[in-house]
Design a protein around this motif. Structure first.
Motif, PDB file in Angstrom:
ATOM      1  N   SER A 267      93.274 -58.773 -56.097  1.00  0.00           N
ATOM      2  CA  SER A 267      91.868 -58.384 -56.066  1.00  0.00           C
ATOM      3  C   SER A 267      91.451 -57.972 -57.479  1.00  0.00           C
ATOM      4  O   SER A 267      92.304 -57.692 -58.326  1.00  0.00           O
ATOM      5  CB  SER A 267      91.671 -57.210 -55.099  1.00  0.00           C
ATOM      6  OG  SER A 267      92.183 -56.029 -55.674  1.00  0.00           O
TER       7      SER A 267
ATOM      8  N   THR B 129      90.255 -55.194 -58.515  1.00  0.00           N
ATOM      9  CA  THR B 129      90.740 -53.851 -58.831  1.00  0.00           C
ATOM     10  C   THR B 129      92.229 -53.874 -59.144  1.00  0.00           C
ATOM     11  O   THR B 129      92.704 -53.158 -60.030  1.00  0.00           O
ATOM     12  CB  THR B 129      90.468 -52.888 -57.656  1.00  0.00           C
ATOM     13  OG1 THR B 129      89.087 -52.953 -57.317  1.00  0.00           O
ATOM     14  CG2 THR B 129      90.832 -51.462 -58.030  1.00  0.00           C
TER      15      THR B 129
ATOM     16  N   THR C 142      95.785 -50.158 -54.403  1.00  0.00           N
ATOM     17  CA  THR C 142      94.963 -51.311 -54.050  1.00  0.00           C
ATOM     18  C   THR C 142      95.651 -52.252 -53.056  1.00  0.00           C
ATOM     19  O   THR C 142      95.033 -52.643 -52.060  1.00  0.00           O
ATOM     20  CB  THR C 142      94.548 -52.083 -55.321  1.00  0.00           C
ATOM     21  OG1 THR C 142      93.882 -51.191 -56.214  1.00  0.00           O
ATOM     22  CG2 THR C 142      93.615 -53.227 -54.984  1.00  0.00           C
TER      23      THR C 142
ATOM     24  N   GLU D  78      86.624 -57.505 -51.669  1.00  0.00           N
ATOM     25  CA  GLU D  78      85.893 -56.538 -52.498  1.00  0.00           C
ATOM     26  C   GLU D  78      84.469 -57.006 -52.787  1.00  0.00           C
ATOM     27  O   GLU D  78      83.520 -56.231 -52.732  1.00  0.00           O
ATOM     28  CB  GLU D  78      86.641 -56.298 -53.806  1.00  0.00           C
ATOM     29  CG  GLU D  78      87.925 -55.492 -53.651  1.00  0.00           C
ATOM     30  CD  GLU D  78      88.472 -55.013 -54.983  1.00  0.00           C
ATOM     31  OE1 GLU D  78      87.671 -54.825 -55.922  1.00  0.00           O
ATOM     32  OE2 GLU D  78      89.698 -54.822 -55.098  1.00  0.00           O
ATOM     33  N   ASN D  79      84.331 -58.308 -53.097  1.00  0.00           N
ATOM     34  CA  ASN D  79      83.007 -58.820 -53.475  1.00  0.00           C
ATOM     35  C   ASN D  79      82.002 -58.735 -52.333  1.00  0.00           C
ATOM     36  O   ASN D  79      80.800 -58.535 -52.549  1.00  0.00           O
ATOM     37  CB  ASN D  79      83.118 -60.273 -53.947  1.00  0.00           C
ATOM     38  CG  ASN D  79      83.737 -60.389 -55.325  1.00  0.00           C
ATOM     39  OD1 ASN D  79      83.780 -59.412 -56.068  1.00  0.00           O
ATOM     40  ND2 ASN D  79      84.212 -61.564 -55.676  1.00  0.00           N
TER      41      ASN D  79
ATOM     42  N   SER E 230      84.278 -54.556 -45.640  1.00  0.00           N
ATOM     43  CA  SER E 230      84.459 -54.732 -47.077  1.00  0.00           C
ATOM     44  C   SER E 230      84.012 -53.488 -47.839  1.00  0.00           C
ATOM     45  O   SER E 230      84.700 -53.030 -48.760  1.00  0.00           O
ATOM     46  CB  SER E 230      83.655 -55.954 -47.550  1.00  0.00           C
ATOM     47  OG  SER E 230      83.660 -56.036 -48.950  1.00  0.00           O
ATOM     48  N   ARG E 231      82.885 -52.930 -47.451  1.00  0.00           N
ATOM     49  CA  ARG E 231      82.394 -51.722 -48.129  1.00  0.00           C
ATOM     50  C   ARG E 231      83.339 -50.549 -47.913  1.00  0.00           C
ATOM     51  O   ARG E 231      83.577 -49.756 -48.822  1.00  0.00           O
ATOM     52  CB  ARG E 231      80.992 -51.390 -47.625  1.00  0.00           C
ATOM     53  CG  ARG E 231      79.950 -52.397 -48.080  1.00  0.00           C
ATOM     54  CD  ARG E 231      78.561 -52.002 -47.652  1.00  0.00           C
ATOM     55  NE  ARG E 231      77.574 -52.919 -48.223  1.00  0.00           N
ATOM     56  CZ  ARG E 231      76.259 -52.793 -48.063  1.00  0.00           C
ATOM     57  NH1 ARG E 231      75.780 -51.789 -47.352  1.00  0.00           N
ATOM     58  NH2 ARG E 231      75.434 -53.654 -48.618  1.00  0.00           N
TER      59      ARG E 231
ATOM     60  N   THR F  44      86.550 -50.807 -47.370  1.00  0.00           N
ATOM     61  CA  THR F  44      87.734 -51.098 -48.183  1.00  0.00           C
ATOM     62  C   THR F  44      87.491 -50.724 -49.637  1.00  0.00           C
ATOM     63  O   THR F  44      88.323 -50.095 -50.289  1.00  0.00           O
ATOM     64  CB  THR F  44      88.104 -52.590 -48.083  1.00  0.00           C
ATOM     65  OG1 THR F  44      88.305 -52.937 -46.719  1.00  0.00           O
ATOM     66  CG2 THR F  44      89.371 -52.887 -48.867  1.00  0.00           C
ATOM     67  N   LYS F  45      86.339 -51.130 -50.144  1.00  0.00           N
ATOM     68  CA  LYS F  45      85.982 -50.819 -51.527  1.00  0.00           C
ATOM     69  C   LYS F  45      85.953 -49.308 -51.739  1.00  0.00           C
ATOM     70  O   LYS F  45      86.442 -48.794 -52.759  1.00  0.00           O
ATOM     71  CB  LYS F  45      84.607 -51.417 -51.836  1.00  0.00           C
ATOM     72  CG  LYS F  45      84.184 -51.348 -53.289  1.00  0.00           C
ATOM     73  CD  LYS F  45      84.777 -52.461 -54.091  1.00  0.00           C
ATOM     74  CE  LYS F  45      84.212 -52.488 -55.491  1.00  0.00           C
ATOM     75  NZ  LYS F  45      84.913 -53.446 -56.362  1.00  0.00           N
ATOM     76  N   SER F  46      85.408 -48.592 -50.762  1.00  0.00           N
ATOM     77  CA  SER F  46      85.331 -47.133 -50.855  1.00  0.00           C
ATOM     78  C   SER F  46      86.723 -46.505 -50.875  1.00  0.00           C
ATOM     79  O   SER F  46      86.999 -45.604 -51.677  1.00  0.00           O
ATOM     80  CB  SER F  46      84.530 -46.596 -49.662  1.00  0.00           C
ATOM     81  OG  SER F  46      84.598 -45.199 -49.595  1.00  0.00           O
TER      82      SER F  46
ATOM     83  N   LYS G 234      88.463 -47.064 -54.182  1.00  0.00           N
ATOM     84  CA  LYS G 234      87.961 -46.115 -55.187  1.00  0.00           C
ATOM     85  C   LYS G 234      88.570 -44.733 -54.983  1.00  0.00           C
ATOM     86  O   LYS G 234      88.974 -44.064 -55.943  1.00  0.00           O
ATOM     87  CB  LYS G 234      86.433 -46.029 -55.102  1.00  0.00           C
ATOM     88  CG  LYS G 234      85.704 -47.202 -55.720  1.00  0.00           C
ATOM     89  CD  LYS G 234      84.202 -47.005 -55.648  1.00  0.00           C
ATOM     90  CE  LYS G 234      83.459 -48.172 -56.297  1.00  0.00           C
ATOM     91  NZ  LYS G 234      81.981 -47.989 -56.205  1.00  0.00           N
TER      92      LYS G 234
END
Length: 864
Positions: free
Chosen positions: A461, A463, A519, A544-545, A807-808, A810-812, A815
């Motif tokens: 990914s 990240t 990650t 992620e996208n 996805s959001r 996962t992204k959170s 981070k």
């Protein structure tokens, strides 16, 4: 950024000229993909060669080949693709070392080892062979899981199965590992493959048994099986605790506590020494070696208790990390358990139970009530409801009915309506079914889904690419700092032992274990949760996208609409009854095979509720206008306004023309019906929006997606009508495929990131030029499975908000994990420099590692 340039020999079937539009479509589709910088055809070569400049960290060669082939090109098998699952890949840092060693092998174009155990390799067949690659993996201390070698790879070569372990490795070890393979190795590989084919049946009998034995053998297995590392860690902690307690008992000699600490070292360092030795032997100085150095340093200083604490917490953290990652892997491996191992094959009036691997295309299998369906196929007898949730994520069972023309199934099974098709791994309801097999077990939708999910695990990914680059510079910097701190006694008033202790504490504090796993653990959990929800996400990059999107472009037909016309309006003229109008229209249109005629007949009969209709004859089609036929000795005309301007008889009145224009203004196709000189009325047809389209569009807006556009080849009035009904504010009609590509490019310029949602077939170029290509109904389309970045297995748009929400999330979580891991390092390093003890550094270090992994596991329970 490393860029590769490869020449792929390409054939463009039935394309006489390289300037043909299909060539431009091929290069345009590929160039739109993220990670591909330039694509061009070398016409001076024979055959012509497709030259591709790409970044292997962003898109794999295998994916490029799949997209090119789905676009219509035929590629020579110059490059091979190998995907295997291994035992012995211990953790994320070890996976990174394996990746580095694999990419140094002769003939390997690109390789990546995922922390979950799956390894992906692209290789040049003229420089290496599958046999050599597998031997190289074994030389790295990895063993291949037989289940991942059951079937042929994409290039059609037979992979080496478990017999590969019995190869004479001593000869290999006597040779220089860096030596390129001899050219005649190809012939040897062919004979090896032939020998292997002969033993295929034997393999099939034992593969499942071997796989089970592997599942119970942890990479850190031992006398207690897969729990050995955890048990050794607990023994280490117990010995440490007893020794520490006895040190305060004055009557107990000091050597007793020391003996307990030494024993604690043995159990805590048992696996650490193995890992450190493996890494050092390969020329790598990873965290395991550094931790071992710190533990030895503590012992040298006489701080046995702190060294034992380091080993205890480090080994405990590792075992918990393995447990948590195992949970994430299990979420994906559960897919493999969906398909039954046997099927009831019907032959010559009798049924026999056979392994699913023996089923051939065209076989007929019997599916008993409340049992799993064992192969992809088409229902030819019986009716039932089927629970497709394991594949598509649909919560409600889907009704299936028999297909009335079994003989034509083999011609184009993929075009048959979904109500007749079933998938391996789904669960039959109360009815009994007979199914004609359309795909081999290794090619079933479930098998392809499992393979693609496993490939997704072996993708970096954005990240992860960032953290890898960060570690590349961070770790050497830490080592330099540790060396400098060893000489602090020269500057400040303290002993060498104090400086050395501080240096060891900093070494522990700065080791980026949590960063390495933060990650991969989240991506693995996210991809696994998506798969269970009927969404295939091909790796960390689209995962992620998908979460950063602000704009979505939708294809209209079949995506936002049902994909087939429906009879929406029945308007009579004068004293005509609605039933009379419908009976005349159904009688005439039943002679036509036009899609609009099919809709009139199907929906007209449904409205009337009758089965007895007058018979028409002598149908004549008037291209672009309509049809005429004889009915009860009179002539019936059905068509658009142009038909009645040209046909004999009474013309349309201005009043009737206005009614037609009003209906067409709503985006509907009109069909005027005249019998003799009498206008009976008109019918309105439209490709109606999906029932849930309006609700989904509103959910997406509520999630913050501000720019939603619709792209269609239909006229603008149709586009406007559909957009108004479902709530899209930017419909674009009259678009050719290349116009859709330009629309997506323009949207990317305006919004930065955009997803294109379509069926994965006609929309492939537009999807390629989007940040994320999303295909619907992928369970029924091989093309959609291959070309999309994200594939919604069900032919339903309602799962799209779930995919974006996941996805959001996962992204959170990624981070959060980065803040936890980097924050702990930022806190501990200065603290240890200024005197924090090694014990607290170990607690903080291992604590953060365990926290990020368990934080990632929360994704497995995600609900939209």
């Amino acid at each position: 950024m490393e860029k590769l340039k490869l020449d792929l020999p390409v054939l463009l079937p039935e394309i006489p000229d390289l300037k043909d539009q299909c060539v431009s479509r091929l290069t345009g589709t590929l160039e739109g993909r993220e990670g591909i910088f330039r694509v061009h055809v070398k016409s001076e070569e024979n055959p012509p060669q497709l030259c591709i400049h790409f970044d292997p960290d962003v898109i794999t060669l295998h994916r490029i080949k799949s997209i090119a082939e789905q676009t219509g090109a035929q590629l020579h098998d110059k490059f091979g693709h190998l995907l295997v699952e291994v035992v012995g890949n211990r953790h994320a840092r070890h996976a990174r070392s394996i990746t580095r060693m694999l990419n140094e092998l002769e003939g390997v174009v690109d390789a990546f080892a995922g922390s979950s155990g799956w390894i992906r390799m692209e290789f040049d067949k003229s420089k290496t062979t599958i046999k050599d690659l597998i031997i190289s993996l074994q030389d790295m201390g990895l063993s291949i899981k037989p289940a991942s070698l059951k079937h042929r790879n994409e290039e059609g070569e037979t992979l080496l199965k478990k017999e590969s372990k019995s190869l004479d490795r001593s000869q290999k070890m006597n040779n220089d590992i860096e030596k390129p393979p001899a050219k005649n190795e190809e012939n040897h590989e062919e004979s090896e493959a032939k020998h292997e084919d002969d033993s295929h049946e034997h393999d099939q009998d034992h593969a499942h048994e071997d796989e089970e034995s592997h599942d119970h053998t942890h990479a850190h297995g031992g006398i207690f099986g897969e729990k050995t590392e955890l048990i050794f860690s607990l023994i280490c902690g117990s010995l440490l605790g007893i020794g520490f307690g006895l040190s305060y008992v004055s009557t107990v000699p000091g050597w007793v506590s020391l003996a307990l600490y030494v024993s604690s070292y043995f159990f805590g360092g048992f696996y650490l020494v193995q890992e450190a030795y493996t890494e050092v032997k390969a020329g790598n100085f990873e965290i395991d070696f550094l931790m071992l150095v710190a533990a030895i340093g503590a012992a040298i200083l006489g701080e046995w208790a702190e060294g034992a604490l380091l080993l205890f917490l480090f080994s405990l953290g590792h075992s918990l990390e393995h447990y948590a990652m195992g949970r994430a892997r299990d979420a994906i491996k559960g897919l493999s358990d969906l398909a039954p191992k046997t099927a009831l094959r019907k032959k010559d009036g009798t049924t026999e139970e056979v392994p699913v691997e023996e089923l051939q295309v065209g076989d007929v299998i019997v599916i008993k009530p409340n049992s799993k369906i064992s192969a992809d196929g088409v229902v030819i007898n019986g009716e039932s409801s089927v629970n497709q949730a394991p594949i598509t994520g649909e919560s409600v069972p889907v009704d299936k009915m028999e297909y009335d023309d079994p003989e034509s199934i083999d011609e184009d099974a993929d075009s048959i309506d979904d109500k007749h098709r079933v998938f391996a791994g789904t669960i039959n309801g109360n009815g009994s079914l007979e199914v004609k097999v359309t795909k081999l077990s290794k090619d079933s939708t479930l098998s392809r889904l499992i393979k693609l999910v496993n490939e997704a695990e072996a993708q970096k990914s954005p990240t992860q690419q960032f953290t890898d680059k960060f570690e590349k510079y961070f770790v050497p910097s830490v080592l330099v700092l540790v060396v400098i701190l060893n000489f602090a006694f020269l500057v400040i008033d303290e002993s060498f032992s104090a400086s050395f202790y501080r240096a060891m504490a900093v070494l522990v504090a700065a080791s980026p274990c949590a960063l390495a796993i933060s990650t991969p653990s989240a991506v693995l959990s996210g991809v696994g949760r998506a798969a269970r929800g009927g969404v295939l996400i091909k790796g960390g990059r689209p995962l992620e996208n998908l979460g950063i999107l602000k704009a979505l472009a939708f294809d209209k037909t079949g995506t936002l609409t049902e994909g087939e016309p429906r009879l929406t309006d029945v308007i009579t003229f004068g004293d005509t009854e609605e039933n009379e109008l419908l009976k005349v229209a159904v009688a005439v249109e039943s002679l036509s095979d036009h899609p609009l005629a099919d809709a009139v007949v199907r929906d007209g009969k449904e409205k009337l509720g009758e089965t007895d209709f007058p018979e028409a004859e002598d149908l004549e089609s008037i291209t672009g206008r309509g049809v005429k036929a004889k009915l009860n000795s009179s002539t019936v005309h059905i068509g658009n306004t142009e038909l009645f301007e040209e046909a004999d008889g009474i013309k349309l009145s201005d009043d009737l023309k206005q009614k037609v224009e009003d209906l067409e203004g709503e985006g509907k196709t009109t069909m005027i019906v005249r019998q003799g000189d009498r206008y009976l009325g008109m019918l309105g047809l439209m490709d109606t929006p999906r029932e849930d389209a309006k609700e989904v569009i509103q959910k997406l807006r509520d999630m913050g997606l501000t720019h939603l556009i619709m792209l269609t080849g239909d006229n603008q009035r149709v586009a406007d009508a559909v957009a108004k009904e479902i709530g899209i504010d930017d419909p674009k009609g009259n678009l050719l495929p290349e116009d859709k590509v330009e629309a997506v490019k323009k949207l990317r310029e305006e919004e930065g990131d955009v997803a294109m949602v379509g069926d994965g077939v006609n929309d492939a170029p537009a999807m390629a030029n989007s940040t994320v290509g999303i295909a619907m109904g992928a369970a029924g389309s091989d093309v959609a499975l291959e070309t999309a970045d994200v594939a919604l297995m069900a032919d339903k748009i309602s799962v799209l908000p779930f995919a974006i929400g996941l996805s959001r999330k996962t992204k959170s979580i990624i981070k959060q994990n980065l803040w936890i891991s980097l924050g702990m390092v930022a806190l501990l390093v200065p603290a240890t420099i200024f005197g924090l003890s090694m014990g607290w550094a170990v607690i903080g270090h291992e604590g953060s590692t365990v926290i990020v992994v368990f934080n990632a596991l929360r994704l497995l329970a995600y609900k939209s």
